[in-house]
Design a protein around this motif. Structure first.
Motif, PDB file in Angstrom:
ATOM      1  N   HIS A 115     -40.211 101.832  66.610  1.00 57.22           N
ATOM      2  CA  HIS A 115     -40.784 100.783  65.768  1.00 57.22           C
ATOM      3  C   HIS A 115     -42.067 100.176  66.310  1.00 57.22           C
ATOM      4  N   GLU A 116     -42.403 100.433  67.571  1.00 56.97           N
ATOM      5  CA  GLU A 116     -43.694 100.025  68.108  1.00 56.97           C
ATOM      6  C   GLU A 116     -44.621 101.233  68.219  1.00 56.97           C
ATOM      7  N   VAL A 117     -44.211 102.230  68.975  1.00 58.40           N
ATOM      8  CA  VAL A 117     -45.078 103.398  69.175  1.00 58.40           C
ATOM      9  C   VAL A 117     -45.283 104.163  67.868  1.00 58.40           C
ATOM     10  N   ASN A 118     -44.191 104.417  67.146  1.00 60.79           N
ATOM     11  CA  ASN A 118     -44.269 105.231  65.935  1.00 60.79           C
ATOM     12  C   ASN A 118     -44.073 104.434  64.652  1.00 60.79           C
ATOM     13  N   GLY A 119     -44.038 103.121  64.772  1.00 61.22           N
ATOM     14  CA  GLY A 119     -43.652 102.297  63.628  1.00 61.22           C
ATOM     15  C   GLY A 119     -44.661 102.200  62.514  1.00 61.22           C
ATOM     16  N   SER A 120     -45.916 102.493  62.786  1.00 59.25           N
ATOM     17  CA  SER A 120     -46.932 102.377  61.732  1.00 59.25           C
ATOM     18  C   SER A 120     -47.860 103.580  61.717  1.00 59.25           C
ATOM     19  N   LEU A 121     -47.329 104.751  62.107  1.00 60.39           N
ATOM     20  CA  LEU A 121     -48.136 105.959  62.107  1.00 60.39           C
ATOM     21  C   LEU A 121     -48.475 106.384  60.687  1.00 60.39           C
ATOM     22  N   SER A 122     -49.662 106.879  60.523  1.00 60.84           N
ATOM     23  CA  SER A 122     -50.099 107.357  59.217  1.00 60.84           C
ATOM     24  C   SER A 122     -49.187 108.483  58.753  1.00 60.84           C
ATOM     25  N   GLN A 124     -46.086 108.188  57.857  1.00 59.92           N
ATOM     26  CA  GLN A 124     -44.675 107.889  58.077  1.00 59.92           C
ATOM     27  C   GLN A 124     -44.336 106.553  57.424  1.00 59.92           C
ATOM     28  N   PRO A 125     -43.073 106.340  57.086  1.00 57.38           N
ATOM     29  CA  PRO A 125     -42.688 105.032  56.530  1.00 57.38           C
ATOM     30  C   PRO A 125     -43.003 103.911  57.523  1.00 57.38           C
ATOM     31  N   TYR A 126     -43.461 102.783  56.999  1.00 61.43           N
ATOM     32  CA  TYR A 126     -43.762 101.638  57.860  1.00 61.43           C
ATOM     33  C   TYR A 126     -42.452 101.009  58.317  1.00 61.43           C
ATOM     34  N   THR A 127     -42.174 101.087  59.610  1.00 55.93           N
ATOM     35  CA  THR A 127     -40.881 100.624  60.127  1.00 55.93           C
ATOM     36  C   THR A 127     -41.008  99.533  61.178  1.00 55.93           C
ATOM     37  N   ARG A 128     -42.212  99.039  61.449  1.00 52.02           N
ATOM     38  CA  ARG A 128     -42.384  98.047  62.528  1.00 52.02           C
ATOM     39  C   ARG A 128     -41.515  96.813  62.335  1.00 52.02           C
ATOM     40  N   ASP A 129     -41.372  96.377  61.099  1.00 53.79           N
ATOM     41  CA  ASP A 129     -40.666  95.124  60.830  1.00 53.79           C
ATOM     42  C   ASP A 129     -39.169  95.304  60.578  1.00 53.79           C
ATOM     43  N   TRP A 130     -38.682  96.527  60.586  1.00 56.06           N
ATOM     44  CA  TRP A 130     -37.258  96.710  60.311  1.00 56.06           C
ATOM     45  C   TRP A 130     -36.369  95.905  61.257  1.00 56.06           C
ATOM     46  N   PRO A 131     -36.619  95.910  62.574  1.00 57.90           N
ATOM     47  CA  PRO A 131     -35.719  95.161  63.469  1.00 57.90           C
ATOM     48  C   PRO A 131     -35.649  93.668  63.152  1.00 57.90           C
ATOM     49  N   ILE A 132     -36.778  93.002  62.966  1.00 63.42           N
ATOM     50  CA  ILE A 132     -36.726  91.564  62.692  1.00 63.42           C
ATOM     51  C   ILE A 132     -36.099  91.304  61.330  1.00 63.42           C
ATOM     52  N   ARG A 133     -36.374  92.132  60.352  1.00 60.02           N
ATOM     53  CA  ARG A 133     -35.791  91.924  59.032  1.00 60.02           C
ATOM     54  C   ARG A 133     -34.273  92.115  59.067  1.00 60.02           C
ATOM     55  N   GLU A 134     -33.810  93.063  59.846  1.00 57.37           N
ATOM     56  CA  GLU A 134     -32.367  93.275  59.935  1.00 57.37           C
ATOM     57  C   GLU A 134     -31.689  92.156  60.719  1.00 57.37           C
ATOM     58  N   VAL A 135     -32.324  91.669  61.775  1.00 61.65           N
ATOM     59  CA  VAL A 135     -31.716  90.583  62.550  1.00 61.65           C
ATOM     60  C   VAL A 135     -31.650  89.309  61.725  1.00 61.65           C
ATOM     61  N   GLU A 136     -32.705  88.974  60.982  1.00 65.19           N
ATOM     62  CA  GLU A 136     -32.670  87.731  60.207  1.00 65.19           C
ATOM     63  C   GLU A 136     -31.606  87.798  59.122  1.00 65.19           C
ATOM     64  N   ARG A 137     -31.354  88.981  58.582  1.00 62.91           N
ATOM     65  CA  ARG A 137     -30.294  89.120  57.590  1.00 62.91           C
ATOM     66  C   ARG A 137     -28.920  89.118  58.255  1.00 62.91           C
ATOM     67  N   ARG A 169     -46.553  90.088  67.192  1.00 61.40           N
ATOM     68  CA  ARG A 169     -46.994  91.471  67.391  1.00 61.40           C
ATOM     69  C   ARG A 169     -45.952  92.356  68.069  1.00 61.40           C
ATOM     70  N   TYR A 170     -45.411  91.911  69.187  1.00 62.64           N
ATOM     71  CA  TYR A 170     -44.453  92.735  69.924  1.00 62.64           C
ATOM     72  C   TYR A 170     -43.010  92.247  69.775  1.00 62.64           C
TER      73      TYR A 170
END
Length: 597
Positions: A115-122, A124-137, A169-170
């Motif tokens: 989710h950091e290294v590969n989370g926003s690669l061209s 690929q699905p944008y996955t950077r925010d998946w961890p925070i979105r899942e924790v808040e839910r 950011r991180y």
């Protein structure tokens, strides 16, 4: 908000935020509940019938309130742990096993890579925010359904104490680890251990700018906040005019004897010098991209330093130096008092008794190296027999207003909502979109001090109105013929009260739902009848569509004269009985009685 003039707005004219009223106005309009209800509302998110967090289960724990409180606190402070040492609950675990929670079991290393290294690669699905979105839910899922309500309150407390903006950011790509490994893993454990974990986290190092703290100049942001917010607190700041050699020392025979009684600006600057060069790997050049902390040696100030009387000579090895300073911060009696005061404010009231704070601070300090230091301190606060204002004092009821999160969760628990808030789900997205407007979205507080815990902050109209709108949306959601309601208000009414129209009088419906929502009634025979709240709630059901005349309060809905022949399961005009039934439940959870704990 209702149809055909049957708005809840008339009822809300007496709401706790009308005219900017204060907390005293809230509590003065609330009836004091039984001890069990007070405890369940203060140590969790309110009772939920048929669960371990119910009045019935609490009252089965002993013969007296004192015995029941002791048994309940000890039960809650010893939750079930999974093999990894994390608090677990079968119902919650089953819900979080849904495929929409794809990140919760990932290690820090895997989170960083995915989710950091590969989370926003061209491409690929944008996955950077998946961890925070899942924790808040997941926070909502645990608060709705976990039997460990006290632990969830403590997890929230520590998230605010060591506040990290979740979408930073991180933080966003690694927030699962921050929540699981830093906060929740240590929420009942040792404070010094938790402090160390925060000190090693890229989320914190970036949030408070230590990743750019380097010699010969220095960035004091993290050093100031770790003293002012995380350890000693501003209550132990001695002002800008004193130098370190002018600070009085703690007297002999007292905890920390011989140490400075508090801190001055020079302690902050010396600590900032000690933290120079402490950063984390984020790629670039020959550096790996792992997120792990490390020291950039040529950016570290190697000179001698003194922090709160702890001296480190020049060229002290960095690991030894920062450990000694973190020890001094964590073990200082001022830190014990700061943490004790904050915990007491959370559970006792905005102005807790000094006797309880003193006892808790001593417990915290005496157990500063114990693996269950925090658990012992919380137990001391909750079971301290300090007279007026201590937790055992039922007179505390009403001295804390429910924050938006507590309001929404308590309301949905009380109304039997069976809802798993998750990522990539339209109902969950609708819920979160409405709730975030309350200003209390989990992990969305940008300053480093965390969401305020003082009731006065939350008594503005915006916070409550958007919390109420969220509740109202849930009670209305899923009511088409092919949908299951999120809030089974009608099903509960028919199953528990009975299906006969003669039972569905405004007076009976009001009394039934008041008793169910609060899990108690002022009178064993009359229930809530005769109270101002019952009168108002029943009147809401009686009001005719002309908003002036009323149906009889003791006439069964669907069993009455012209205009009152359709039952509460129908939702056609002019009366929209099903909508009005849900609106009546709204009125109950929007009342001052529900808004305090």
């Amino acid at each position: 908000m209702g149809r055909a003039g049957l708005s809840r707005r008339t009822f809300l004219a007496g709401s706790p935020v009308e005219g900017g009223s204060r907390g005293a106005g809230l509590s003065s309009r609330a009836l004091t509940p039984p001890f069990a209800v007070y405890v369940l509302g203060r140590l969790g998110f309110g009772p939920r019938k048929g669960t371990a967090f119910s009045v019935q289960q609490f009252n089965a724990l002993g013969a007296t309130d004192d015995a029941r409180l002791t048994a309940f606190v000890d039960q809650q402070l010893n939750p079930t742990l999974d093999p990894g040492g994390h608090v677990t609950d079968p119902d919650v675990a089953a819900r979080l096993a849904h495929e929409s929670f794809a990140t919760l079991n990932k290690s820090f290393d895997q989170l960083w890579l995915d989710h950091e290294v590969n989370g926003s690669l061209s491409g690929q699905p944008y996955t950077r925010d998946w961890p925070i979105r899942e924790v808040e839910r997941a926070v909502f899922v645990r608060a709705f359904h976990s039997r460990w309500g006290l632990f969830e309150q403590l997890a929230d407390f520590w998230h605010n104490h060591f506040n990290c903006y979740g979408y930073d950011r991180y933080a966003a790509p690694t927030f699962v680890s921050w929540d699981r490994d830093v906060i929740r893993k240590n929420a009942l454990g040792n404070f010094r251990t938790m402090l160390q974990k925060t000190f090693e986290s890229p989320a914190m190092l970036y949030f408070l700018d230590n990743y750019i703290n380097r010699a010969p100049s220095f960035n004091e942001n993290y050093a100031r906040e770790i003293i002012e917010l995380h350890t000693l607190g501003s209550i132990n700041y001695l002002g800008p005019d004193l130098q370190q050699n002018q600070v009085p020392l703690i007297a002999a025979g007292q905890p920390g004897a011989g140490w400075p009684v508090g801190y001055v600006d020079a302690d902050v600057y010396e600590l900032a010098r000690s933290f120079t060069g402490w950063t984390f790997y984020r790629g670039g050049g020959s550096n790996p991209n792992t997120g792990l902390p490390y020291l950039v040696t040529d950016q570290h100030d190697i000179g001698q330093k003194t922090v709160l009387g702890e001296f480190a000579a020049a060229n002290t090895p960095y690991a030894s130096e920062h450990q000694r300073f973190l020890d001094r911060l964590a073990y200082h009696p001022g830190t014990a008092r700061h943490i004790a005061l904050k915990l007491a404010r959370r559970f006792l009231g905005d102005d807790p008794p000094a006797s309880v704070v003193d006892a808790a601070a001593r417990e915290f300090w005496d157990n500063r190296t114990a693996p269950d230091q925090i658990k012992k301190t919380v137990r001391k606060i909750l079971l301290h027999d300090g007279g007026p204002g201590s937790f055992r004092d039922l007179g505390n009821f009403g001295n804390k207003a429910r924050k938006p999160f507590e309001t929404v969760v308590a309301a949905l628990r009380a109304t039997g909502v069976d809802f798993t808030v998750r990522r990539n789900d339209s109902a969950s997205d609708g819920f979160m979109d409405r709730y975030r407007r309350s200003g209390h979205r989990p992990f969305d507080w940008r300053p480093p001090d965390g969401f305020p815990d003082h009731s006065s902050y939350w008594l503005g109209g915006g916070a409550y109105v958007h919390a109420w709108r969220t509740i109202d949306w849930v009670l209305d959601q899923g009511l088409n013929a092919d949908q299951t309601p999120l809030a089974p208000v009608l099903a509960i009414t028919l199953a528990e009260l009975g299906a006969a129209p003669a039972l569905h009088t405004p007076n009976t419906l009001a009394n039934f739902w008041l008793t169910r929502v609060f899990d108690w009634a002022p009178d064993a025979t009359a229930g809530w009848r005769g109270t101002e709240l019952h009168t108002q709630v029943a009147a809401f059901m009686c009001r005719n569509t002309d908003t002036v005349t009323y149906f009889g309060a003791d006439v069964g809905i669907g069993n009455g004269p012209a205009g009152n022949t359709a039952g509460i399961g129908t939702d056609a005009g002019p009366n929209y009985w099903h909508s009005r039934l849900r609106g009546m439940v709204d009125c109950i959870v929007f009342s001052p009685q529900f808004m305090v704990r």
